[in-house]
Design a protein around this motif. Sequence first.
Motif, PDB file in Angstrom:
ATOM      1  N   GLU A  33       0.836  -1.214   0.000  1.00 48.95           N
ATOM      2  CA  GLU A  33       0.000   0.000   0.000  1.00 48.95           C
ATOM      3  C   GLU A  33       0.865   1.256   0.000  1.00 48.95           C
ATOM      4  OE1 GLU A  33      -3.440   2.488   0.144  1.00 48.95           O
ATOM      5  OE2 GLU A  33      -2.919   0.558  -0.732  1.00 48.95           O
ATOM      6  N   MET A  34       1.936   1.272   0.781  1.00 49.42           N
ATOM      7  CA  MET A  34       2.820   2.448   0.780  1.00 49.42           C
ATOM      8  C   MET A  34       3.473   2.637  -0.588  1.00 49.42           C
ATOM      9  SD  MET A  34       4.617   2.505   4.555  1.00 49.42           S
ATOM     10  CE  MET A  34       5.483   0.985   4.276  1.00 49.42           C
ATOM     11  N   ILE A  35       3.852   1.551  -1.224  1.00 50.99           N
ATOM     12  CA  ILE A  35       4.451   1.640  -2.562  1.00 50.99           C
ATOM     13  C   ILE A  35       3.438   2.241  -3.539  1.00 50.99           C
ATOM     14  CG2 ILE A  35       5.266   0.266  -4.523  1.00 50.99           C
ATOM     15  CD1 ILE A  35       6.544  -1.630  -2.322  1.00 50.99           C
ATOM     16  N   ARG A  36       2.202   1.756  -3.486  1.00 47.08           N
ATOM     17  CA  ARG A  36       1.154   2.275  -4.373  1.00 47.08           C
ATOM     18  C   ARG A  36       0.945   3.776  -4.149  1.00 47.08           C
ATOM     19  NH1 ARG A  36      -3.896   3.757  -4.525  1.00 47.08           N
ATOM     20  NH2 ARG A  36      -4.303   3.460  -2.309  1.00 47.08           N
ATOM     21  N   LEU A  37       0.867   4.183  -2.894  1.00 44.06           N
ATOM     22  CA  LEU A  37       0.669   5.603  -2.585  1.00 44.06           C
ATOM     23  C   LEU A  37       1.876   6.433  -3.024  1.00 44.06           C
ATOM     24  CD1 LEU A  37      -0.903   5.277   0.989  1.00 44.06           C
ATOM     25  CD2 LEU A  37      -2.103   5.932  -1.117  1.00 44.06           C
ATOM     26  N   GLY A  46       5.406  15.127  -9.013  1.00 47.42           N
ATOM     27  CA  GLY A  46       6.829  15.037  -9.330  1.00 47.42           C
ATOM     28  C   GLY A  46       7.529  16.374  -9.498  1.00 47.42           C
ATOM     29  N   SER A  47       6.807  17.386  -9.910  1.00 51.94           N
ATOM     30  CA  SER A  47       7.434  18.693 -10.111  1.00 51.94           C
ATOM     31  C   SER A  47       7.480  19.540  -8.837  1.00 51.94           C
ATOM     32  CB  SER A  47       6.698  19.467 -11.211  1.00 51.94           C
ATOM     33  OG  SER A  47       5.354  19.706 -10.810  1.00 51.94           O
ATOM     34  N   HIS A  48       6.833  19.090  -7.789  1.00 48.68           N
ATOM     35  CA  HIS A  48       6.828  19.835  -6.527  1.00 48.68           C
ATOM     36  C   HIS A  48       8.192  19.680  -5.857  1.00 48.68           C
ATOM     37  CE1 HIS A  48       5.801  21.120  -2.472  1.00 48.68           C
ATOM     38  NE2 HIS A  48       4.652  21.592  -2.950  1.00 48.68           N
ATOM     39  N   PRO A  49       8.756  20.769  -5.338  1.00 51.54           N
ATOM     40  CA  PRO A  49      10.096  20.679  -4.733  1.00 51.54           C
ATOM     41  C   PRO A  49      10.180  19.747  -3.523  1.00 51.54           C
ATOM     42  CG  PRO A  49       9.124  22.865  -4.379  1.00 51.54           C
ATOM     43  CD  PRO A  49       8.225  22.141  -5.321  1.00 51.54           C
ATOM     44  N   ASP A  50       9.066  19.514  -2.834  1.00 48.64           N
ATOM     45  CA  ASP A  50       9.068  18.627  -1.671  1.00 48.64           C
ATOM     46  C   ASP A  50       8.657  17.195  -2.004  1.00 48.64           C
ATOM     47  OD1 ASP A  50       9.870  20.645   0.101  1.00 48.64           O
ATOM     48  OD2 ASP A  50       7.798  21.323   0.364  1.00 48.64           O
ATOM     49  N   CYS A  51       8.426  16.927  -3.285  1.00 47.29           N
ATOM     50  CA  CYS A  51       8.016  15.573  -3.675  1.00 47.29           C
ATOM     51  C   CYS A  51       9.117  14.580  -3.297  1.00 47.29           C
ATOM     52  CB  CYS A  51       7.750  15.506  -5.176  1.00 47.29           C
ATOM     53  SG  CYS A  51       7.233  13.859  -5.710  1.00 47.29           S
ATOM     54  N   PRO A  52       8.755  13.483  -2.652  1.00 50.95           N
ATOM     55  CA  PRO A  52       9.751  12.494  -2.233  1.00 50.95           C
ATOM     56  C   PRO A  52      10.233  11.624  -3.403  1.00 50.95           C
ATOM     57  CG  PRO A  52       7.576  11.740  -1.623  1.00 50.95           C
ATOM     58  CD  PRO A  52       7.401  13.113  -2.207  1.00 50.95           C
ATOM     59  N   ALA A  53      10.975  12.226  -4.304  1.00 55.91           N
ATOM     60  CA  ALA A  53      11.461  11.515  -5.490  1.00 55.91           C
ATOM     61  C   ALA A  53      12.308  10.318  -5.082  1.00 55.91           C
ATOM     62  CB  ALA A  53      12.271  12.459  -6.373  1.00 55.91           C
ATOM     63  N   GLY A  54      11.998   9.173  -5.658  1.00 53.77           N
ATOM     64  CA  GLY A  54      12.730   7.954  -5.347  1.00 53.77           C
ATOM     65  C   GLY A  54      12.153   7.160  -4.190  1.00 53.77           C
ATOM     66  N   LEU A  55      11.093   7.665  -3.575  1.00 58.77           N
ATOM     67  CA  LEU A  55      10.517   6.990  -2.412  1.00 58.77           C
ATOM     68  C   LEU A  55       9.933   5.634  -2.780  1.00 58.77           C
ATOM     69  CD1 LEU A  55       9.729   6.919   0.561  1.00 58.77           C
ATOM     70  CD2 LEU A  55       7.673   8.238  -0.029  1.00 58.77           C
ATOM     71  N   SER A  56       9.195   5.560  -3.873  1.00 55.17           N
ATOM     72  CA  SER A  56       8.582   4.269  -4.225  1.00 55.17           C
ATOM     73  C   SER A  56       9.660   3.226  -4.518  1.00 55.17           C
ATOM     74  CB  SER A  56       7.604   4.409  -5.396  1.00 55.17           C
ATOM     75  OG  SER A  56       8.247   4.901  -6.545  1.00 55.17           O
ATOM     76  N   ALA A  57      10.730   3.618  -5.184  1.00 53.97           N
ATOM     77  CA  ALA A  57      11.820   2.669  -5.456  1.00 53.97           C
ATOM     78  C   ALA A  57      12.478   2.215  -4.156  1.00 53.97           C
ATOM     79  CB  ALA A  57      12.855   3.311  -6.386  1.00 53.97           C
ATOM     80  N   HIS A  58      12.654   3.133  -3.221  1.00 56.86           N
ATOM     81  CA  HIS A  58      13.246   2.773  -1.932  1.00 56.86           C
ATOM     82  C   HIS A  58      12.326   1.814  -1.164  1.00 56.86           C
ATOM     83  CE1 HIS A  58      15.722   3.028   1.610  1.00 56.86           C
ATOM     84  NE2 HIS A  58      14.704   3.449   2.334  1.00 56.86           N
ATOM     85  N   LEU A  59      11.031   2.087  -1.176  1.00 55.61           N
ATOM     86  CA  LEU A  59      10.085   1.200  -0.500  1.00 55.61           C
ATOM     87  C   LEU A  59      10.063  -0.180  -1.159  1.00 55.61           C
ATOM     88  CD1 LEU A  59       7.158   3.711   0.141  1.00 55.61           C
ATOM     89  CD2 LEU A  59       8.585   2.610   1.889  1.00 55.61           C
ATOM     90  N   GLU A  60      10.174  -0.226  -2.482  1.00 55.74           N
ATOM     91  CA  GLU A  60      10.228  -1.512  -3.183  1.00 55.74           C
ATOM     92  C   GLU A  60      11.477  -2.291  -2.770  1.00 55.74           C
ATOM     93  OE1 GLU A  60       9.944  -0.249  -7.246  1.00 55.74           O
ATOM     94  OE2 GLU A  60       7.745  -0.254  -7.218  1.00 55.74           O
ATOM     95  N   ALA A  61      12.606  -1.608  -2.658  1.00 55.81           N
ATOM     96  CA  ALA A  61      13.844  -2.263  -2.221  1.00 55.81           C
ATOM     97  C   ALA A  61      13.704  -2.754  -0.784  1.00 55.81           C
ATOM     98  CB  ALA A  61      15.032  -1.307  -2.361  1.00 55.81           C
ATOM     99  N   MET A  62      13.090  -1.934   0.068  1.00 55.41           N
ATOM    100  CA  MET A  62      12.862  -2.348   1.454  1.00 55.41           C
ATOM    101  C   MET A  62      11.960  -3.582   1.509  1.00 55.41           C
ATOM    102  SD  MET A  62      12.422   1.086   3.784  1.00 55.41           S
ATOM    103  CE  MET A  62      12.573   0.166   5.331  1.00 55.41           C
ATOM    104  N   GLN A  63      10.931  -3.587   0.678  1.00 55.67           N
ATOM    105  CA  GLN A  63      10.015  -4.727   0.646  1.00 55.67           C
ATOM    106  C   GLN A  63      10.769  -6.004   0.259  1.00 55.67           C
ATOM    107  OE1 GLN A  63       7.017  -4.699  -2.479  1.00 55.67           O
ATOM    108  NE2 GLN A  63       5.586  -5.778  -1.143  1.00 55.67           N
ATOM    109  N   GLU A  64      11.589  -5.919  -0.752  1.00 53.62           N
ATOM    110  CA  GLU A  64      12.353  -7.088  -1.196  1.00 53.62           C
ATOM    111  C   GLU A  64      13.315  -7.554  -0.098  1.00 53.62           C
ATOM    112  OE1 GLU A  64      15.538  -8.404  -4.648  1.00 53.62           O
ATOM    113  OE2 GLU A  64      14.235  -6.683  -5.026  1.00 53.62           O
ATOM    114  N   ASP A  65      14.033  -6.616   0.498  1.00 53.51           N
ATOM    115  CA  ASP A  65      14.977  -6.968   1.562  1.00 53.51           C
ATOM    116  C   ASP A  65      14.264  -7.573   2.769  1.00 53.51           C
ATOM    117  OD1 ASP A  65      17.056  -6.030  -0.002  1.00 53.51           O
ATOM    118  OD2 ASP A  65      17.275  -4.137   1.098  1.00 53.51           O
ATOM    119  N   LEU A  66      13.165  -6.948   3.166  1.00 56.18           N
ATOM    120  CA  LEU A  66      12.415  -7.460   4.327  1.00 56.18           C
ATOM    121  C   LEU A  66      11.818  -8.830   4.037  1.00 56.18           C
ATOM    122  CD1 LEU A  66      10.445  -4.509   5.968  1.00 56.18           C
ATOM    123  CD2 LEU A  66      11.933  -6.147   7.095  1.00 56.18           C
ATOM    124  N   GLU A  67      11.300  -9.009   2.833  1.00 49.68           N
ATOM    125  CA  GLU A  67      10.706 -10.302   2.497  1.00 49.68           C
ATOM    126  C   GLU A  67      11.766 -11.405   2.539  1.00 49.68           C
ATOM    127  OE1 GLU A  67       8.109 -12.904   2.389  1.00 49.68           O
ATOM    128  OE2 GLU A  67       7.314 -10.866   2.205  1.00 49.68           O
TER     129      GLU A  67
END
Length: 161
Positions: A33-37, A46-67
């Motif tokens: 769910e966090m990855i989807r969000l 994506g164009s907003h200066p505070d957008c967490p760019a790269g967050l979904s990729a980091h969460l995907e990596a965390m999911q793989e590592d945790l799994e």
Amino acid sequence: MSPQTWLETASEEELIEHILNRYHDTHREQLPEMIRLAQRVERVHGSHPDCPAGLSAHLEAMQEDLENHMAKEEQILFPMITRGISGMARGPISIMRNEHEDHSAALARLGVLTNNLALPEEACGTWRKLYEDIAVFQADLAAHIALENSVLFARIDGLTA
């Protein structure tokens, strides 16, 4: 019985069952769910200066590592502990502790990517929900790591009664 008293008196089997139900199952629900969000926030803002760019990729990596980590615990370490093979469990525990350090570093990286969960004033509901979910996940994963390291693994290592 207080939670602390329960932790002190629970058997290894009870602790493992608690870890599986409270943390492993929960993380498996939280991350998709966090990855989807995060993907949605990055796509829409994506164009907003505070957008967490790269967050979904980091969460995907965390999911793989945790799994991968949880699978090792579920298939190798926890069965060793429940069968009373504590001496042989010390090697896998050492590996799990090292992986816990990696998970803690990944949690710190979440703070960097999200500016410590600081939302811009105009953040949409999806962005707000994402950061709320991340805050819960961060607390859950930190508590999960602490329970394993300080209680379950410490018992096997002979550091506690």
